[in-house]
Design an enzyme around this catalytic site. Structure first.
Site, short mmCIF file in Angstrom:
data_model
loop_
_atom_site.label_atom_id
_atom_site.label_comp_id
_atom_site.label_asym_id
_atom_site.label_seq_id
_atom_site.Cartn_x
_atom_site.Cartn_y
_atom_site.Cartn_z
N TYR A 102 3.30 9.69 -0.47
CA TYR A 102 4.40 9.09 0.31
C TYR A 102 5.77 9.28 -0.38
O TYR A 102 6.80 9.00 0.22
CB TYR A 102 4.18 7.60 0.57
N LYS A 150 -2.57 5.94 -4.35
CA LYS A 150 -3.66 6.88 -4.04
C LYS A 150 -3.42 8.22 -4.72
O LYS A 150 -2.28 8.66 -4.87
CB LYS A 150 -3.75 7.09 -2.52
N HIS A 158 -7.49 9.67 -1.94
CA HIS A 158 -6.82 9.61 -0.63
C HIS A 158 -7.68 10.21 0.50
O HIS A 158 -7.79 9.63 1.58
CB HIS A 158 -5.47 10.33 -0.72
N ASP A 209 0.84 -1.20 0.00
CA ASP A 209 0.00 0.00 0.00
C ASP A 209 0.87 1.24 0.00
O ASP A 209 1.49 1.58 1.02
CB ASP A 209 -0.90 0.01 1.25
P1 NDP Z 1 0.64 1.51 11.77
O1 NDP Z 1 -0.50 1.34 12.68
O2 NDP Z 1 0.87 0.50 10.70
O3 NDP Z 1 1.93 1.61 12.69
C1 NDP Z 1 3.22 1.80 12.18
C2 NDP Z 1 4.16 2.13 13.35
O4 NDP Z 1 4.21 1.02 14.25
C3 NDP Z 1 5.56 2.40 12.93
O5 NDP Z 1 6.07 3.40 13.78
C4 NDP Z 1 6.30 1.08 13.14
O6 NDP Z 1 7.65 1.35 13.43
C5 NDP Z 1 5.54 0.52 14.35
N1 NDP Z 1 5.42 -0.95 14.33
C6 NDP Z 1 5.26 -1.76 13.26
N2 NDP Z 1 5.14 -3.05 13.63
C7 NDP Z 1 5.21 -3.07 14.98
C8 NDP Z 1 5.13 -4.11 15.92
N3 NDP Z 1 4.97 -5.37 15.56
N4 NDP Z 1 5.23 -3.75 17.24
C9 NDP Z 1 5.40 -2.46 17.62
N5 NDP Z 1 5.48 -1.43 16.75
C10 NDP Z 1 5.38 -1.73 15.44
O7 NDP Z 1 0.56 2.99 11.17
P2 NDP Z 1 0.56 3.70 9.76
O8 NDP Z 1 0.04 5.06 10.01
O9 NDP Z 1 1.85 3.56 9.06
O10 NDP Z 1 -0.57 2.92 8.92
C11 NDP Z 1 -0.29 1.78 8.11
C12 NDP Z 1 -0.39 2.12 6.64
O11 NDP Z 1 -1.68 2.64 6.33
C13 NDP Z 1 0.56 3.23 6.17
O12 NDP Z 1 1.90 2.84 6.09
C14 NDP Z 1 -0.09 3.61 4.89
O13 NDP Z 1 0.23 2.67 3.88
C15 NDP Z 1 -1.57 3.56 5.26
N6 NDP Z 1 -2.11 4.88 5.71
C16 NDP Z 1 -3.12 5.42 4.96
C17 NDP Z 1 -3.66 6.64 5.31
C18 NDP Z 1 -4.76 7.21 4.49
O14 NDP Z 1 -5.11 8.37 4.69
N7 NDP Z 1 -5.33 6.46 3.57
C19 NDP Z 1 -3.19 7.40 6.47
C20 NDP Z 1 -2.15 6.73 7.21
C21 NDP Z 1 -1.65 5.50 6.83
P3 NDP Z 1 8.87 0.71 12.57
O15 NDP Z 1 8.67 1.04 11.12
O16 NDP Z 1 10.07 1.39 13.15
O17 NDP Z 1 8.83 -0.77 12.84
#
Ligand code: NDP
Length: 276
Positions: A55, A80, A113, A50
């Site tokens: 991004y 998006k 988006h 995704d």
């Molecule tokens: P998430 O809920 O996926 O959380 C990501 C965070 O959690 C990062 O800081 C990561 O750090 C940490 N993390 C990942 N795995 C673990 C784990 N197993 N235990 C503890 N911490 C963990 O948040 P996002 O906001 O990134 O949402 C996911 C995806 O959704 C985005 O990447 C994007 O593709 C999409 N999105 C879409 C939006 C929209 O408006 N349509 C808005 C926001 C997101 P690290 O990388 O250091 O592991």
């Protein structure tokens, strides 16, 4: 139906199969960081990525796909349309730019988006055109509330296949989910693990009980609720951890315990207030 393995897919309202679990790449840097994240994900069995124009890592995602050696049809790629590109002609142009950056002939799922204020119907007409022309396997929206969906569907030829929204234990989105189910729109959760804010007592206790991590408990809860998940990580061990969800099952009572955490709390903006 609850996903059975990392590549298992939901059949969308147009018959296209979308894997229940994908890798999110928001805030993953273009170049080596995103290249590695996609590679780790494919190695762990993910077949769904995704991304978004916003991004600024579509080039790296595309390169990682190319280098992976996987056949195009084995992968499911979402991107998006960013807010300032809404409108008919500007959408067609922005899509072409995303497609070029990704280096793909087609995109599996293209999402508006954010709804913004008053251009999403015009934007949707361009989505329908790209869909009819075969550049998109499925079209969907993101951050649409019930009123946006009702308004869009009053005139749309194609019903959105997916609505990607913020959704997690503190924002369970029950009403929106029910509305989407009734209309045949698949709900997809962004920030599914609350951006890593997982230190809720109930989640920590359930993690102990099931001998899992809090992230795995939350991701499993989404899957059992039939919600598509796209957890983001750049770390190989976490990318694997977030895919290791298929050999345990939360009881109905424990599902309810997680549902009860809802506070309608958002980590991101409210779609009715994000109007640019
Ligand atoms: P998430 O809920 O996926 O959380 C990501 C965070 O959690 C990062 O800081 C990561 O750090 C940490 N993390 C990942 N795995 C673990 C784990 N197993 N235990 C503890 N911490 C963990 O948040 P996002 O906001 O990134 O949402 C996911 C995806 O959704 C985005 O990447 C994007 O593709 C999409 N999105 C879409 C939006 C929209 O408006 N349509 C808005 C926001 C997101 P690290 O990388 O250091 O592991």
């Amino acid at each position: 139906m609850v996903a059975k393995n990392i590549a298992d897919a939901v059949v969308l309202n147009n018959g296209v199969e979308m894997p229940w679990t994908g890798l999110g790449v928001y805030k993953t840097k273009d170049g080596e960081e995103v290249h590695n994240a996609v590679r780790y994900a494919l190695e762990a069995g993910y077949r769904h990525i995704d991304t978004a124009a916003f991004y600024e890592n579509e080039v790296g995602v595309g390169q990682a796909i190319k280098d992976s050696g996987y056949k195009r049809e084995e992968l499911f790629i979402t991107t998006k349309l960013w807010n300032n590109e809404q409108g008919y002609e500007s959408t067609l142009k922005a899509f072409e730019e995303s497609r070029r950056k990704l280096g793909l002939d087609y995109v599996d799922l293209y999402l508006i988006h954010w709804p913004g204020k008053d251009k999403y119907k015009e934007t949707w007409r361009a989505f329908e055109k790209l869909y009819e022309d075969g550049y998109l396997k499925a079209v969907g929206v993101s951050n649409f509330q019930i009123h946006h969906l009702e308004n869009l569907m009053a005139e749309a030829k194609v019903v959105p296949a997916v609505n990607q929204v913020e959704c997690h234990p503190l924002l369970t989105q029950k009403d929106l989910h029910q509305f989407c189910r009734d209309k045949g729109i698949q709900l997809e959760a962004w920030s599914p693990i609350m951006r890593g804010n997982l230190d809720e007592t109930a989640l920590v206790e359930l993690a102990k009980q099931y001998e899992r991590t809090p992230a795995q408990i939350v991701l499993r809860w989404h899957l059992q609720n039939e919600i598509v998940i796209i957890p983001k990580s750049v770390r190989q061990a976490r990318i694997a951890e977030n895919a290791n969800l298929f050999d345990f099952e939360l009881s109905a009572a424990d599902m309810a315990k997680i549902d009860a955490l809802n506070q309608n709390k958002r980590f991101g903006p409210h779609p009715d207030e994000f109007l640019f």
